[in-house]
Enzyme design. Sequence first.
Site, short mmCIF file in Angstrom:
data_model
loop_
_atom_site.label_atom_id
_atom_site.label_comp_id
_atom_site.label_asym_id
_atom_site.label_seq_id
_atom_site.Cartn_x
_atom_site.Cartn_y
_atom_site.Cartn_z
N CYS A 30 0.83 -1.21 0.00
CA CYS A 30 0.00 0.00 0.00
C CYS A 30 0.86 1.26 0.00
CB CYS A 30 -0.96 0.01 1.18
SG CYS A 30 -0.12 0.06 2.77
N CYS B 159 -2.68 -2.84 8.67
CA CYS B 159 -2.37 -1.50 9.17
C CYS B 159 -1.93 -1.58 10.64
CB CYS B 159 -3.58 -0.58 9.05
SG CYS B 159 -4.42 -0.69 7.46
FE1 FES Z 1 -1.69 0.04 4.24
FE2 FES Z 1 -3.45 0.91 5.90
S1 FES Z 1 -3.76 0.49 3.80
S2 FES Z 1 -1.35 0.63 6.26
#
Ligand code: FES
Length: 127
Positions: A35, A104
């Site tokens: 991400c 996360c």
């Molecule tokens: Fe990657 Fe939240 S989407 S840390």
Amino acid sequence: MALYSEKVMDHFRNPRNVGVIEDANGIGEVGNAKCGDIMKMYLKIEDDIIQDVKFETFGCGSAIASSSMATELIKGKPVSEAMKLTNKAVAEALDGLPAYKMHCSVLAEEAIQSALEDYRNRTEKDN
Ligand code: FES
């Protein structure tokens, strides 16, 4: 059912312990390649107690909420207790995260572990 718990929204909107500790003696930075989110943790440890902790997170709302909660969970605690902090405990303290957002909270656990490792390395060098 709401996607995020009240606690996640609260910590996302009013994150605790945001910022930098200039004289930190443990700093950890981790990222998630998928991400692209990045988290940096600063620890000020004295007498084996986490006197202060701050973070900077460039990432999603869950990452911000997770870092905020993680700092609250270890502030004032002994190093040995902070070492046991898991992403599951962070997610539970937030009253849960959606399954696809669990990574996360992993970032928060890793950032703290990395800062603690940095602290250990620095203390070993000093001794
Ligand atoms: Fe990657 Fe939240 S989407 S840390």
